[in-house]
Design an enzyme around this catalytic site. Structure first.
Site, short mmCIF file in Angstrom:
data_model
loop_
_atom_site.label_atom_id
_atom_site.label_comp_id
_atom_site.label_asym_id
_atom_site.label_seq_id
_atom_site.Cartn_x
_atom_site.Cartn_y
_atom_site.Cartn_z
N ALA B 321 -1.77 -40.43 -25.77
CA ALA B 321 -1.32 -40.62 -24.38
C ALA B 321 0.09 -40.08 -24.21
O ALA B 321 0.43 -39.50 -23.17
CB ALA B 321 -1.37 -42.10 -24.00
N TRP B 324 -0.11 -36.38 -24.09
CA TRP B 324 -0.67 -35.97 -22.79
C TRP B 324 0.44 -35.76 -21.77
O TRP B 324 0.39 -34.86 -20.93
CB TRP B 324 -1.64 -37.06 -22.29
CG TRP B 324 -2.21 -36.78 -20.92
CD1 TRP B 324 -3.35 -36.09 -20.65
CD2 TRP B 324 -1.66 -37.15 -19.66
NE1 TRP B 324 -3.55 -36.02 -19.29
CE2 TRP B 324 -2.52 -36.66 -18.65
CE3 TRP B 324 -0.52 -37.85 -19.27
CZ2 TRP B 324 -2.27 -36.84 -17.29
CZ3 TRP B 324 -0.27 -38.03 -17.92
CH2 TRP B 324 -1.15 -37.53 -16.95
N HIS B 325 1.49 -36.61 -21.87
CA HIS B 325 2.55 -36.54 -20.88
C HIS B 325 3.37 -35.27 -20.98
O HIS B 325 3.95 -34.82 -19.98
CB HIS B 325 3.47 -37.76 -20.98
CG HIS B 325 2.92 -38.96 -20.29
ND1 HIS B 325 1.98 -39.76 -20.89
CD2 HIS B 325 3.12 -39.47 -19.06
CE1 HIS B 325 1.65 -40.72 -20.05
NE2 HIS B 325 2.32 -40.57 -18.93
N GLY B 326 3.48 -34.72 -22.14
CA GLY B 326 4.26 -33.49 -22.21
C GLY B 326 4.46 -33.02 -23.63
O GLY B 326 4.31 -33.78 -24.59
N PHE B 463 3.56 -32.97 -15.57
CA PHE B 463 2.57 -33.28 -16.61
C PHE B 463 1.22 -32.67 -16.27
O PHE B 463 0.22 -32.96 -16.82
CB PHE B 463 2.45 -34.79 -16.80
CG PHE B 463 3.80 -35.45 -17.03
CD1 PHE B 463 4.72 -34.86 -17.90
CD2 PHE B 463 4.15 -36.60 -16.38
CE1 PHE B 463 5.95 -35.44 -18.11
CE2 PHE B 463 5.39 -37.19 -16.59
CZ PHE B 463 6.29 -36.61 -17.45
#
Lengths: 330, 463
Positions: B321, B324-326, B463
């Site tokens: 996770a 996923w954000h960056g 994102f």
């Protein structure tokens, strides 16, 4: 049908919209009423660095009573001259009314008039400190001039998109003036780190007799552009009018601010000398100082401003030059 | 095109006009109108990436159809692997390639070798993480037989590209959104009323609270100011900013969808009232956390495989996770931090007032330290800020900082408390027509007051 809108009651929806618009107008009306009854005290506008500088200098020019020498000019005057240091070295009370190159000689003249009318003692010397960049600027910034004028008239309007229909209908300017006049705004970038908020910059200017520090770092790579400096005839005319504002006992000294040596060429010294001669001859300036026209790049925070260390040396040198004029001894 | 920009207002009014006239004809016209408008909306950022959006949609549409008809389990598995490979491959190429390449090059340099991996000159397509996950979720759902495939292309394209939630979610589930594209929608006054209130609430959160707190955050995180109390307050300001920014976007997305007759999922549910880290993740960015729960955590074994494996699963899920954000080490650390905290406090269930209060305090420390990791620009800054948290020095503008934070923090607090007490969808929605319109008018007034006609970016767009 794909969209079943049978349950839509347009009348009810329209009523809701009208009610909401009515409420918006009520809010606007209340603000206008509040302004009419002077419920919102007039507060100084402090939206950004430029506005803080302008409004602060107007206040200083109207309140400082004890000064023998006034430094006036663009931001190179504001940032390069340390008025406290100057007074310490020379024992001459000084006030820095340096503002921005976005203003013009007329605005500098208005500031000067304020100061001359306020100061108890007779001011002996006005030191005009400007950057060659200012001299070749074709036009001042209209919005800055307007803001200056509003401050000088004690109106302190923020000049938010005037003429905007929505602004007028909703009386947004009344709210904005009241809100931004009382709320500190964080400054951006290096200024934010050094000064914090608009209110802290204002305090800094007050406690340092109008002088400020440019906290940025000079990067020669990001500064190009031509150095073919000149002075327009219009600027000369404005300078003559500016000189005419001075009381008879008061002398006018001109000092052109330095630029980083990395930006100069072999003709630069001659070009600046030509400008100085032209000014001296046409505007009849009493003294033109021979301060350095360029300095090593490491002394700069921007193309036009010295850094915090260099401004101390520069102020010392300026103090020596002014003392050598023997005006104050006389 | 940003929701909080004048250009979007123009776009939206034109769209609404067409939607309520031409869109009434039949489902296909309505969906086609949504698809065309969504692609126009997306092309305002960079028209070239509309092809990427289209390709991603077409691949999953085709895979969905093939999965539906395929009876052999191994072949079905291969098909879903193709979908995973394509979606994550695109995501990796555009979002992570340069990060991994740069990190490996740095490693090689530290080992004394020279750079080996190339850097690609690519820009990140807006919303790529959102729509690839939404599209991928559909393929997995068809594979798991949770939903049947969509046999018509237009509704599927509308599902992936639906403009209200295209660039920053909520990441919708096929089971919730696709049926809404396939059926006739009833639009009532209530839908318009709720939608309008949500849009105003979202804009209020974004324009009035988040955008006014942003300079407070930027002046500390952007300039590396190292005074303990200021780092603490800047982190609190960022926690409020990111919440108002992101939940504001979600509110606007849901509001627009309501007006069009669609119901999107709730993405935030008072996360800062959580008393455990687990509860926080049930309330924060619900569409993403539930996506990771359903498609990563549970397939890994969830909490059914023993304590140590549960901890492992939590850490892996949260690490993913974070990624996923960056593409940045701070996001990796943020994910790891939450994974570890979730593992540590997985059995913590506060029952009475004292433990709930303690639990809330602990959760907020975990969450807000997480925001520090999230917002920092480099590992050096993380170390610097963490070490300076206790530095007890106050800049001379401390009072101004605190005043501004309290001013907008108070507005945020009132909004949250109102929602907590009334459990309303958005504040004042259940009040009578006169009071509601007054509250809405005040919100609109403040939105117009702080409105930036160019729009300021939403944090989650990156994102």
């Amino acid at each position: 049908m794909s969209l079943n809108t049978n349950n839509l009651n347009i009348k009810k929806l329209t009523f809701r919209v009208i009610l909401m618009i009515f409420n918006l107008l009520i809010i606007s009306l209340m603000l206008r009423l509040g302004a009419y009854l002077e419920l919102f005290s007039k507060s100084k506008s402090t939206l950004d660095i430029d506005r803080v500088i302008i409004s602060n200098k107007v206040e200083l020019s109207k309140n400082e009573k004890n000064t023998d020498i006034i430094f006036i000019g663009d931001s190179s005057c504001l940032m390069n001259i340390n008025a406290d240091k100057f007074t310490d070295i020379s024992a001459i009370e000084s006030l820095n009314l340096g503002t921005l190159s976005y203003l013009d000689f007329e605005s500098y003249g208005a500031l000067l008039t304020n100061a001359i009318n306020t100061i108890d003692s007779k001011v002996t010397l006005i030191c005009l400190i400007i950057h060659p960049e200012f001299l070749r600027r074709a036009e001042p910034s209209e919005s800055h001039i307007e803001f200056f004028k509003s401050c000088n008239k004690n109106e302190y309007t923020l000049n938010f998109s005037e003429g905007n229909y929505l602004n007028n209908v909703l009386s947004l300017n009344i709210f904005k003036d009241a809100f931004y006049g009382k709320t500190p705004i964080p400054l951006e970038g290096r200024f934010g780190k050094y000064y914090g908020f608009t209110s802290s910059l204002n305090d800094y200017l007050n406690t340092h007799r109008g002088s400020a520090i440019d906290p940025r770092e000079f990067s020669p790579k990001s500064h190009h552009g031509n150095i073919l400096y000149r002075i327009t005839d219009r600027k000369i005319e404005q300078l003559i009018k500016f000189k005419a504002l001075l009381p008879s006992q008061c002398k006018l000294v001109l000092c052109l601010s330095p630029i980083p040596d990395i930006l100069t060429d072999e003709n630069y010294i001659d070009a600046i000398a030509t400008i100085k001669n032209k000014i001296k001859k046409k505007a009849r300036i009493d003294y033109v100082l021979s301060m350095p026209v360029s300095l090593p790049s490491k002394y700069f925070s921007t193309k036009t401003h010295l850094n915090s260390t260099a401004r101390l040396f520069y102020t010392e040198a300026l103090s020596r030059e002014i003392t050598d004029l023997n005006i104050f001894k006389k | 095109m940003l929701f909080n920009s004048t250009s979007f207002l123009i776009f939206f009014f034109i769209f609404i006009g067409l939607y309520f006239t031409y869109g009434r004809r039949n489902i296909t016209t309505r969906n086609l109108l949504i698809v065309i408008s969504s692609y126009i909306f997306y092309s305002f950022w960079d028209w070239r990436f509309t092809f990427l959006l289209l390709s991603s949609s077409l691949i999953d549409f085709k895979i969905g159809c093939l999965l539906q008809n395929e009876k052999v389990q191994s072949k079905r598995k291969n098909l879903v692997i193709v979908s995973v490979f394509c979606n994550l491959g695109v995501l990796f190429l555009f979002k992570y390639f340069n990060f991994f390449s740069e990190s490996l090059n740095e490693l090689l340099i530290n080992l004394g070798a020279s750079k080996f991996f190339p850097q690609a000159k690519i820009i990140l397509p807006v919303g790529i993480s959102f729509y690839t996950f939404q599209s991928l979720g559909y393929a997995i759902d068809v594979y798991r037989k949770k939903t049947t495939c969509v046999d018509k292309l237009v509704p599927f394209l509308a599902y992936v590209s639906f403009f209200p939630q295209l660039v920053a979610g909520p990441i919708e589930r096929s089971t919730n959104l696709i049926p809404q594209f396939l059926s006739s929608r009833k639009i009532s006054n209530e839908f318009i009323y709720i939608g309008f209130n949500l849009i105003i609430l979202g804009l209020f959160k974004k324009v009035v609270i988040a955008d006014n707190l942003a300079p407070l955050v930027d002046m500390v995180y952007g300039q590396n100011i190292n005074t303990g109390p200021i780092i603490l307050f800047a982190t609190i300001a960022f926690g409020i900013q990111i919440y108002c920014d992101f939940s504001g976007y979600s509110d606007i997305a849901r509001g627009i969808a309501y007006i069009l007759g669609f119901k999107l999922m709730i993405n935030f549910n008072l996360p800062y009232f959580s008393t455990t880290p687990k509860e926080f993740w049930r309330r924060w960015h619900i569409s993403l956390s539930s996506w990771f729960r359903d498609y990563v955590y549970i397939p890994l074994g969830g909490n059914k495989t023993g304590k140590s494996k549960t901890m492992r699963n939590l850490v892996i899920t949260m690490l993913l996770a974070g990624i996923w954000h960056g593409a940045g080490w701070n996001f990796i650390l943020w994910g790891l931090w939450h994974g570890l905290m979730l593992s540590l406090f997985s059995n913590f269930e506060p029952k009475n007032f004292v433990t709930k209060t303690l639990g809330w305090f602990l959760t907020m420390i975990i969450v807000f330290y997480g925001w520090l990791l999230f917002r920092c620009n480099s590992i050096e800054q993380i170390v610097n800020f963490t070490l300076n948290f206790g530095a007890n020095n106050f800049p001379n503008w401390f009072n101004d900082y605190l005043f501004t934070l309290l001013l907008f923090g108070l507005v945020f607090f009132i909004l949250q408390l109102w929602k907590k007490i009334t459990s309303e969808l958005c504040p004042a929605i259940n009040l009578n027509i006169f009071l509601n319109s007054l509250v809405v008018a005040i919100k609109i007034y403040l939105i117009v007051l702080f409105w930036d006609s160019n729009g300021s970016h939403f944090i989650y767009f990156q994102f």
